[in-house]
Design an enzyme around this catalytic site. Structure first.
Site, mmCIF file in Angstrom:
data_model
loop_
_atom_site.group_PDB
_atom_site.id
_atom_site.type_symbol
_atom_site.label_atom_id
_atom_site.label_comp_id
_atom_site.label_asym_id
_atom_site.label_seq_id
_atom_site.Cartn_x
_atom_site.Cartn_y
_atom_site.Cartn_z
ATOM 1 N N ASN A 186 0.810 -1.208 0.000
ATOM 2 C CA ASN A 186 0.000 0.000 0.000
ATOM 3 C C ASN A 186 0.848 1.265 0.000
ATOM 4 O OD1 ASN A 186 -2.064 1.909 0.314
ATOM 5 N ND2 ASN A 186 -3.226 0.593 1.662
ATOM 6 N N ASP A 187 1.440 1.601 1.130
ATOM 7 C CA ASP A 187 2.173 2.866 1.248
ATOM 8 C C ASP A 187 3.335 2.969 0.258
ATOM 9 O OD1 ASP A 187 0.542 3.650 3.383
ATOM 10 O OD2 ASP A 187 1.771 2.547 4.809
ATOM 11 N N VAL A 188 3.979 1.843 -0.058
ATOM 12 C CA VAL A 188 5.170 1.885 -0.918
ATOM 13 C C VAL A 188 4.826 2.070 -2.397
ATOM 14 C CG1 VAL A 188 6.514 0.504 0.694
ATOM 15 C CG2 VAL A 188 5.251 -0.638 -1.144
#
Length: 464
Positions: free
Chosen positions: A393-395
């Site tokens: 997600n964040d990456v």
């Protein structure tokens, strides 16, 4: 055992620890490196036992507690799922710090047993080493407990901040320095216990303001702290193996933390001081969930992959939660049979700890030459037909490049949105561990696959 023989065997164990670190630097040699570390530790522990005078009197008690601790550790390590590995590492770091504190307490209360002098008249050098080891150990313990609670979800992963927090931390660090100086001059037990209490407190305060996006760096940093605590106590005990081991762990953990901060475009000192992720999210980021998304199923995903010439797999924590690495390997094997080029893109902080995704892929026997780090593969996304994001997600969040108000702004991310088609496997539109919405969900070329990562991957393989 003679002092000369002990020194030689300790040196051999130190060399084995160095070879272990060298082996663990690559998935291909990690098993051999792990074996070197085990052999080195067995030698170090055996020599330590045999070097203690009159060790037979307490040998039975040592064996009992060694069996209890070893049994608990083996049971936990055997039963722990890969998704909980970061929590396990944080928990073990806390025990290393606590062990350093207990040894320091023992040496301060009964210095004769360690040939350090008498109560109130401890050798100055030993007292300095003892104070440093105890302070770092206490900080490591309390900081690791907070990291464990955040990773386990018992405590919120969001940054916990308050006004004047950095000033308070600075004052406490100065207080620790002053207490250490006065302890060395007076050798007062009250000062020693106060030093421990303040060190425990600052461990809590340093970790609570660090957000989820920076948690992999925290794990690496705490690893470094535990090493320095062990090295400090090693000097107190005049144990060469403990000094070497602690120095290796401390320095390698610090270097890894620096490399990870550099890879995330973070300031090393700012992450250590905490507070990242505490900024307000922009209105655009908060309102992203109101936008429509395109969702599909396994049939749609299989159709896109069948007609692709190249596919890039982006694994993340969602893959770890679903234990989907073996299903993913089967899907990739099926794609290869259709002459489709497949590669894996790994972000430095994908998952919850350094190397998390590499370990999972190695467990599924994914060839090492198909796995690439961010800087090696990021330019390939623009030429790839399909990006298969499985729980990362964040990456993969483009907001890191566009929104200065985002807590992950400036962090290098995988350029997944540049692919012709993006297949994003996720249970829902919930934010990642950093607590922010992913702009990739709403791109025109993104197809959301709402399902358990393992089941979706298996269904795609059937359709292929």
């Amino acid at each position: 055992m003679s002092a000369n023989l002990s020194a030689i065997l300790y040196l051999i164990s130190g060399v084995l620890f160095i070879l272990a670190l060298r082996g663990l630097s690559s998935p291909e040699t990690s098993r051999k490196g792990n074996l070197f570390g085990i052999v080195g530790m067995v030698i170090a522990v055996t020599v330590t036992f045999l070097s203690v005078e009159n060790f037979t009197s307490g040998f039975v008690y040592v064996l009992i507690f060694l069996a209890i601790g070893g049994g608990i550790g083996a049971f936990i390590a055997y039963r722990i799922p890969m998704t909980a590995m970061p929590e396990l590492v944080a928990g073990f770091h806390s025990l290393v710090g606590l062990a350093a504190v207990f040894v320091a307490i023992s040496a301060f209360i009964n210095p004769e047993a360690f040939n350090l002098g008498t109560p109130g008249n401890i050798k100055l050098a030993s007292l300095i080493e003892m104070a440093i080891g105890a302070a770092v150990g206490a900080t490591t313990f309390s900081g690791s407990v907070i990291a464990f609670l955040k990773l386990q979800g018992i405590m919120s992963g969001a940054p916990i901040t308050f006004k004047g927090q950095h000033l308070l931390n600075a004052l406490l660090l100065i207080l620790i320095l002053i207490l250490t100086i006065y302890l060395c001059s007076t050798q007062s037990p009250n000062l020693f216990w106060t030093l421990l209490a303040v060190s425990f407190l600052i461990g809590f305060l340093i970790i609570i303001p660090i957000g989820g996006a920076d948690m992999p760096v925290v794990i690496s940093m705490l690893n470094s702290y535990s090493g320095w605590a062990a090295a400090g106590i090693g000097f107190t005990l005049e144990n060469t193996a403990l000094i070497i081991t602690g120095a290796l762990v401390g320095s390698s953990g610090a270097i890894l933390s620096y490399i990870m901060c550099k890879g995330m475009n973070r300031s090393f000192f700012n992450v250590i001081l905490g507070g990242f992720g505490a900024v307000e999210q922009s209105a655009a980021t908060k309102n992203k969930e109101q936008k429509p998304v395109k969702s599909g199923n396994a049939d749609d995903a299989a159709f896109l992959m069948k007609n692709a010439s190249s596919v890039i797999i982006v694994p993340g924590y969602g893959m770890a939660v679903a234990q989907a690495q073996h299903a993913l390997r089967e899907m990739v094997d099926t794609l290869k049979k259709n002459d489709i080029k497949v590669s894996y893109a790994i972000h430095p902080v994908a998952g919850r700890m350094p190397g998390h995704m590499n370990v999972l892929l190695a467990e599924a026997n994914v060839p090492y030459d198909e796995v690439f780090e961010l800087e090696e593969i990021n330019n390939d996304f623009a030429n790839a037909d399909v990006a298969f994001v499985i729980g990362a997600n964040d990456v993969t969040n483009p907001v890191a490049k566009t929104d200065p108000q985002s807590p992950i702004y400036g962090m290098p991310v995988l350029d997944v949105e540049k692919c012709k088609s993006v297949l994003f496997v996720k249970r829902s539109l919930s934010p990642g561990y950093a607590g922010i919405d992913n702009d990739l969900f709403y791109k025109e070329n993104t197809l959301m696959l709402f399902a358990d990562a393992k089941k979706m991957t298996e269904d795609i393989t059937k359709n292929l």
